[in-house]
Design a protein around this motif. Structure first.
Motif, PDB file in Angstrom:
ATOM      1  N   TYR A 383       0.837  -1.197   0.000  1.00 52.34           N
ATOM      2  CA  TYR A 383       0.000   0.000   0.000  1.00 52.34           C
ATOM      3  C   TYR A 383       0.874   1.249   0.000  1.00 52.34           C
ATOM      4  O   TYR A 383       1.940   1.298   0.642  1.00 52.34           O
ATOM      5  CB  TYR A 383      -0.915   0.021   1.221  1.00 52.34           C
ATOM      6  N   VAL A 385       0.626   5.812  -0.097  1.00 58.33           N
ATOM      7  CA  VAL A 385      -0.217   6.973   0.197  1.00 58.33           C
ATOM      8  C   VAL A 385       0.302   8.176  -0.575  1.00 58.33           C
ATOM      9  O   VAL A 385       1.512   8.453  -0.588  1.00 58.33           O
ATOM     10  CB  VAL A 385      -0.235   7.286   1.709  1.00 58.33           C
ATOM     11  N   CYS A 437      -4.984   6.336  -0.688  1.00 55.90           N
ATOM     12  CA  CYS A 437      -4.257   5.099  -0.410  1.00 55.90           C
ATOM     13  C   CYS A 437      -4.558   4.091  -1.510  1.00 55.90           C
ATOM     14  O   CYS A 437      -5.727   3.760  -1.762  1.00 55.90           O
ATOM     15  CB  CYS A 437      -4.657   4.545   0.949  1.00 55.90           C
ATOM     16  N   LEU A 473      -5.798   0.385   7.326  1.00 53.90           N
ATOM     17  CA  LEU A 473      -5.453   1.388   6.311  1.00 53.90           C
ATOM     18  C   LEU A 473      -5.523   2.802   6.860  1.00 53.90           C
ATOM     19  O   LEU A 473      -4.681   3.645   6.542  1.00 53.90           O
ATOM     20  CB  LEU A 473      -6.380   1.259   5.102  1.00 53.90           C
ATOM     21  N   MET A 477      -2.498   5.504   6.926  1.00 59.17           N
ATOM     22  CA  MET A 477      -2.565   6.792   6.239  1.00 59.17           C
ATOM     23  C   MET A 477      -2.267   7.942   7.201  1.00 59.17           C
ATOM     24  O   MET A 477      -1.571   8.897   6.831  1.00 59.17           O
ATOM     25  CB  MET A 477      -3.938   6.969   5.606  1.00 59.17           C
TER      26      MET A 477
END
Length: 591
Positions: A383, A385, A437, A473, A477
């Motif tokens: 992942y 950002v 994200c 998540l 973030m």
């Protein structure tokens, strides 16, 4: 000391108010409350109701509005409530009705067969005392209703009477068990139901072929009571339509936020366009608010120079009293709460706002081990950002983000009022910050949006994520934002608000008292549905500075009404009795 404070507060509310007028107004309200109590009691206590009716027949009279019955109790209670809210229309109605009753009573007392009973003299004195209290306390009833109330009440009365009379006629038709029911027409049954509906004693001999069970009369009586409540509500409702923010108001608010926006992390939310604004005479301060369920609900601190705050608070309170609104403030800081308290408001701590100082945040150390591991797990999953100001996002990309945010919204209602902007992607909000994200394949999975908090701060506005995405998540973030804050020149970030945070913290400590432990247990129980404790835990992992926030109100008796209004404003409760397409919030969103 408390009495002196209440006297000064009352003088501030109404410059023409005197101690005598306040006491007279209070006496009138308490008279109506007492009469309403007796009316309700007599409705359920059969023998009392029979005695009361017997004392109000032939040559006997009871005081103003004292009758036996549920409908009369509702009527009197409604008058007591509206009089307590200082409604001018309620004072006029009571003055006219009680004045005519007193005049009729005085004429009747000229007859020997009536004045021979002590009960009638007592009733005369009580009625005269109520009329005198209304006259002496007339200055205390200054609250204006909506100008459309008379027309609306008339429309409700006419339309409601037509509908309920047809329902009554239908009920009489269905339940009619007379052996010669063919002798009655539908018009006869409609007249019979209407006479029962308006509480007129129907002479059964005038309606051959109509015979109904006793419960039918009770049902029709309930219909008449509901109609009476609807008419009274329409006649005495507070003004609901207030002018929303104009373009000039918004420009002036933005100018104040540019100068003083760093004082309050909730300041930018004053720009919600469903709110109205009251300005200080100098224009250096303003109170943003929204009227919900008869409550003038402000949020956060006043905008602008603190020295000019009283100049904005006073006209806001004056406007609320002029229209019979209940003033309340959600989420005020301790500084603002102190100033509001000088204007007669009391304070109740709602909870704490989590504020993270970027320079002090770190993932190092044993205390942050769990957070660090969760962050690394999400990062290893691929992942990433992206952090951008709204103004830096191309129009087509922003439109895509808005569609995804709508798709991920929890329910059809856009929630938030005191700590949410209520819109996303508006060109005027270009300094807001968007966090996007994406997973390892570049697919968008979550969004965060922050509004400006002065020149170097951000305040959390919106959180959305794909429900099928991995857990953690949002935390990932937020940590990314804190670690990269220098890229957008940010030094402090306001996160979620934790209601009753101190209860969870102190209630878990060694030596916590039984009341505090019980209160914590109750909040933990309700957290199963309302995420009270989970929000506190989610914020605490960032080791923030806790800033207390307060609910401000005038009277503790107004708290249930304020709570309902706040729930409606935040989007957790819909307006009762109206289809969604008729709600003001829906109509305003269509403009």
């Amino acid at each position: 000391m408390g009495v002196e404070r209440s006297e000064r507060s009352a003088d501030t509310k109404n410059p023409r108010s005197t101690r005598t007028s306040r006491r007279a107004a209070a006496a009138a309200v308490w008279y109506l409350r007492a009469v309403a109590f007796v009316n309700f009691l007599s409705a359920v206590w059969v023998s009392l109701g029979q005695d009361l009716r017997r004392h109000n027949t032939e040559n006997y009279f009871t005081p103003y509005l004292l009758t036996a019955g549920f409908a009369s109790g509702v009527f009197t209670m409604f008058l007591a409530i509206t009089m307590r809210r200082r409604k001018r229309a309620a004072w006029i109605l009571n003055t006219v009705l009680s004045g005519l009753f007193l005049l009729l009573f005085a004429v009747a007392m000229l007859f020997p067969e009536i004045r021979q009973y002590a009960q009638n003299w007592i009733s005369l004195v009580l009625t005269a005392g109520f009329v005198a209290a209304l006259v002496v306390g007339r200055r205390e009833f200054y609250a204006k209703g909506d100008r459309s109330n008379p027309k609306l009440a008339a429309a409700v009365a006419v339309g409601g009477l037509l509908v309920t009379s047809l329902l009554a006629a239908l009920l009489v038709t269905v339940t009619n068990h007379a052996h010669d029911e063919q002798r009655s027409t539908f018009l006869d049954r409609w007249r019979y139901g209407t006479m029962r509906l308006v509480s007129l004693a129907a002479d059964d001999s005038r309606f051959p072929g109509i015979s109904t069970p006793g419960w039918v009369n009770v049902t029709i009586n309930v219909l008449s009571t509901l109609l009476l409540i609807a008419v009274l509500y329409a006649a005495f409702r507070s003004r609901r339509a207030v002018d929303p923010l104009t373009e000039d108001d918004e420009e002036r608010l933005r100018a104040l936020l540019a100068k003083h926006g760093e004082r309050d992390s909730l300041g930018y939310f004053a720009l919600r366009r469903e709110k109205s604004v009251v300005w200080s005479p100098t224009g250096k301060a303003a109170v943003a608010y929204r009227v919900v369920s008869g409550v003038s609900l402000a949020s956060g601190d006043p905008i602008g120079d603190p020295e000019a705050w009283p100049g904005a608070i006073e006209p806001w309170l004056a406007e609320a009293r002029e229209h019979g609104w209940t003033p309340a403030v959600m989420g005020a800081s301790e500084e603002a709460g102190t100033i509001y308290a000088r204007h007669g408001l009391d304070a109740l701590e709602l909870g704490d706002e989590a504020v993270v100082e970027v320079a002090e945040f770190t993932l190092e150390g044993r205390a942050m081990r769990t957070v660090r591991q969760a962050y690394n797990r999400v990062k290893r999953a691929g992942y990433e950002v992206r952090v951008r100001r709204h103004a830096d996002i191309p129009e087509d990309e922003l439109a895509h983000l808005l569609r995804r945010a709508d798709d991920w919204r929890d329910g059809a209602t856009e929630r938030g009022f005191s700590m949410a902007l209520g819109r996303l992607g508006d060109p005027a909000d270009g300094q807001c910050v968007m966090l996007e994200c994406t997973d390892g394949e570049g697919e968008l999975k979550a969004l965060l949006s922050f509004v400006p908090w002065g020149p170097n701060g951000l305040s959390l506005d919106l959180m959305r994520r794909d429900r099928d995405s991995d857990n953690g998540l949002m935390e990932f973030m937020v940590i990314e934002l804190l670690q990269r804050a220098a890229e957008i020149h940010i030094t402090q970030v306001s996160l979620n608000f934790a209601m009753f945070r101190s209860v969870f913290e102190r209630g878990s400590r060694l030596g916590a008292g039984p009341v505090l432990r019980l209160w914590r247990s109750l909040l933990s129980f309700f957290s199963r549905w309302w995420q009270i404790e989970s929000l506190y835990r989610a914020n605490a992992k960032y080791r923030p500075i806790w800033e207390p926030r307060f609910l401000l109100f005038e009277k503790s008796g107004d708290l249930p009404r304020i709570g309902i209004a706040a729930a409606r404003a935040e989007g957790f409760l819909e307006a009762p009795g109206l289809p969604k397409w008729l709600h003001r919030s829906h109509l305003e969103s269509r403009r």
